[in-house]
Design an enzyme around this catalytic site. Structure first.
Site, PDB file in Angstrom:
ATOM      1  N   LYS A 168     -12.185  -0.746  -1.441  1.00 47.34           N
ATOM      2  CA  LYS A 168     -11.275   0.029  -2.295  1.00 47.34           C
ATOM      3  C   LYS A 168     -11.824   0.042  -3.726  1.00 47.34           C
ATOM      4  CE  LYS A 168      -7.826   0.000   1.131  1.00 47.34           C
ATOM      5  NZ  LYS A 168      -6.897  -0.756   1.929  1.00 47.34           N
ATOM      6  N   HIS A 180      -5.355  -3.862  -2.425  1.00 49.68           N
ATOM      7  CA  HIS A 180      -5.109  -2.881  -3.493  1.00 49.68           C
ATOM      8  C   HIS A 180      -5.065  -3.516  -4.878  1.00 49.68           C
ATOM      9  CE1 HIS A 180      -4.374   0.446  -0.764  1.00 49.68           C
ATOM     10  NE2 HIS A 180      -3.775  -0.437   0.013  1.00 49.68           N
ATOM     11  N   SER A 212       0.805  -1.221   0.000  1.00 53.81           N
ATOM     12  CA  SER A 212       0.000   0.000   0.000  1.00 53.81           C
ATOM     13  C   SER A 212       0.838   1.271   0.000  1.00 53.81           C
ATOM     14  CB  SER A 212      -0.972  -0.006   1.172  1.00 53.81           C
ATOM     15  OG  SER A 212      -0.310  -0.362   2.364  1.00 53.81           O
TER      16      SER A 212
HETATM   17  C1  LIG Z   1      -7.032  -1.052   3.425  1.00 53.53           C
HETATM   18  C2  LIG Z   1      -6.288  -2.288   3.694  1.00 53.53           C
HETATM   19  C3  LIG Z   1      -6.803  -3.271   4.555  1.00 53.53           C
HETATM   20  C4  LIG Z   1      -8.034  -3.044   5.383  1.00 53.53           C
HETATM   21  O1  LIG Z   1      -9.193  -3.008   4.629  1.00 53.53           O
HETATM   22  P1  LIG Z   1     -10.468  -2.193   5.161  1.00 53.53           P
HETATM   23  O2  LIG Z   1     -11.571  -2.723   4.369  1.00 53.53           O
HETATM   24  O3  LIG Z   1     -10.173  -0.760   4.939  1.00 53.53           O
HETATM   25  O4  LIG Z   1     -10.591  -2.501   6.618  1.00 53.53           O
HETATM   26  C5  LIG Z   1      -6.110  -4.449   4.675  1.00 53.53           C
HETATM   27  N1  LIG Z   1      -4.950  -4.658   4.010  1.00 53.53           N
HETATM   28  C6  LIG Z   1      -4.419  -3.719   3.201  1.00 53.53           C
HETATM   29  C7  LIG Z   1      -3.148  -4.021   2.470  1.00 53.53           C
HETATM   30  C8  LIG Z   1      -5.055  -2.504   3.022  1.00 53.53           C
HETATM   31  O5  LIG Z   1      -4.520  -1.577   2.245  1.00 53.53           O
END
Ligand SMILES: *Cc1c(COP(=O)(O)O)cnc(C)c1O
Length: 382
Positions: free
Chosen positions: A235, A204, A176
């Site tokens: 996302k 992602h 990320s």
């Molecule tokens: C955003 C994210 C999460 C968490 O997901 P949410 O639905 O926002 O709780 C888990 N792992 C990674 C790599 C992320 O970027």
């Protein structure tokens, strides 16, 4: 009681404050603290969070089934929509089954605390997401951190871990903060050699990577070789929630044992309906992903041509490396003054000496938006 601690946070330049972000159109622009800005910080990669079809699906489901789901999945909170979404996710990820948790964060906690325990070992990439780190801690398994994407280090650590009952390698599919892709073919080969399970966090990559948007496994042609594929609905999918996809046995076991799944009220029908709608759109409108990646490459090419040190480039996440924290903060500030919203990322989120401004591109961005960003970067420097 907490004022001393807060003062220390402020002194270290790490104090955090909320900003209001009211997204006013399809996501390309937003009102940040009331000021209209080009949004280069959102995870809404495909612009689906504001798609009329997702919103309408959510309204219809809410009217039919209620604002809340009224209970956990194992009591009263399991609608036909929840079951349809899990079937759809399994089909999309090409696995036997899938299970939905309330957030991606909870999905990681659910998977890690259930599939391994005291007798086991987790091998975790040093740049893995905080929710993986927390899942490792709560799992009670021994956690061994390996150097970022370093297959040699991973192999050494696997060799030393042969006495444990189970070995689990866990990695972000797309990291990320760096925007790079995990070396999955090498990881899968090592897992086979040293009898380990592989778990990939595709937060992602879902909807973004692979020729049909199925994620990192599809990107590498490894769809059948990943034991546990976790992802988020919040996302690229544009809704909210997390999922785990894998074998029927794994999913059954999670349903029986994963505490974040069992002891929390399930997601409301409206959210589930939006996610279902989004997966359909992702599969039908491949051009969204193609446009997203095209815009990402354009931004990467433009900024590297200006002499910036950019990490990422294969994904919509680009890190403009500024090294020192104050330089990253001032670059982010200058962008803000030019109407571009992109935050500075500093330690401890990233290692010392790699402070950066993180840019994320969306399918809602057009060529002229990207050109404007490049033009702004031409006039400033970090
Ligand atoms: C955003 C994210 C999460 C968490 O997901 P949410 O639905 O926002 O709780 C888990 N792992 C990674 C790599 C992320 O970027």
């Amino acid at each position: 009681m907490w004022s001393k601690e807060l003062a220390e946070i402020k002194e270290a330049g790490l104090y955090r404050q909320l900003r209001t972000v009211d997204v006013v159109d399809d996501g390309g622009y937003a009102l940040v603290n009331g000021k209209k800005m080009l949004m280069l910080a959102s995870n809404n990669y495909l612009g689906l969070a504001h798609d009329e079809r997702l919103i309408e699906a959510s309204i219809r489901a809410t009217k039919r089934l209620g604002a809340g789901s009224t209970g956990s999945r194992l009591t009263t909170g399991n609608t036909t929509l929840h079951e349809q979404l899990e079937e759809r996710l399994a089909q999309f990820k090409q696995t036997e089954a899938a299970i939905v948790c309330n957030t991606g964060y909870m999905a990681n906690i659910a998977a890690l605390t259930t599939v391994v325990g005291k007798e086991d070992v987790i091998l975790s990439d040093e740049m893995n997401h905080a929710s993986i780190i927390d899942g490792c801690r709560l799992s009670r398994a021994q956690t061994i951190v390996y150097s970022h994407c370093d297959l040699h280090d991973l192999e050494e650590k696997l060799k030393a871990a042969s006495a444990y009952r189970r070995r689990l390698i866990v990695t972000d599919g797309v990291f990320s903060m760096d925007g790079n892709i995990a070396p999955l073919p090498g990881i899968v080969a090592l897992a086979q050699r040293y009898d380990a399970l592989v778990m990939v966090d595709d937060a992602h990559a879902t909807g973004v990577l692979g020729c049909c948007g199925r994620g990192t496994a599809e990107h590498f042609g490894l769809t059948g070789s990943i034991d546990i594929q976790m992802g988020t609905l919040s996302k690229a999918i544009g809704a909210e929630g997390g999922y785990i996809a894998g074998s029927r046995l794994l999913i059954d076991y999670l349903l029986n044992r994963a505490r974040p799944f069992i002891f929390s009220t399930s997601l409301p029908p409206g959210v589930i309906a939006s996610a279902l709608e989004a997966i359909g759109i992702i599969q039908q409108e491949q051009e969204r992903r193609q446009h997203l990646l095209q815009m990402s490459r354009k931004l990467y090419g433009g900024l590297t041509a200006l002499g910036y040190d950019i990490w990422g480039g294969e994904t919509p996440i680009l890190a403009v490396i500024c090294k020192e924290a104050n330089k990253a903060v001032s670059l982010s500030q200058m962008l803000y003054e030019h109407g571009i919203f992109a935050p500075a990322i500093r330690p401890p989120t990233v290692p010392m000496g790699t402070s950066r401004v993180r840019l994320t591109v969306m399918a809602s961005h057009q060529k002229q938006d990207i050109e404007r960003v490049i033009a702004v970067f031409r006039t400033i420097h970090c």
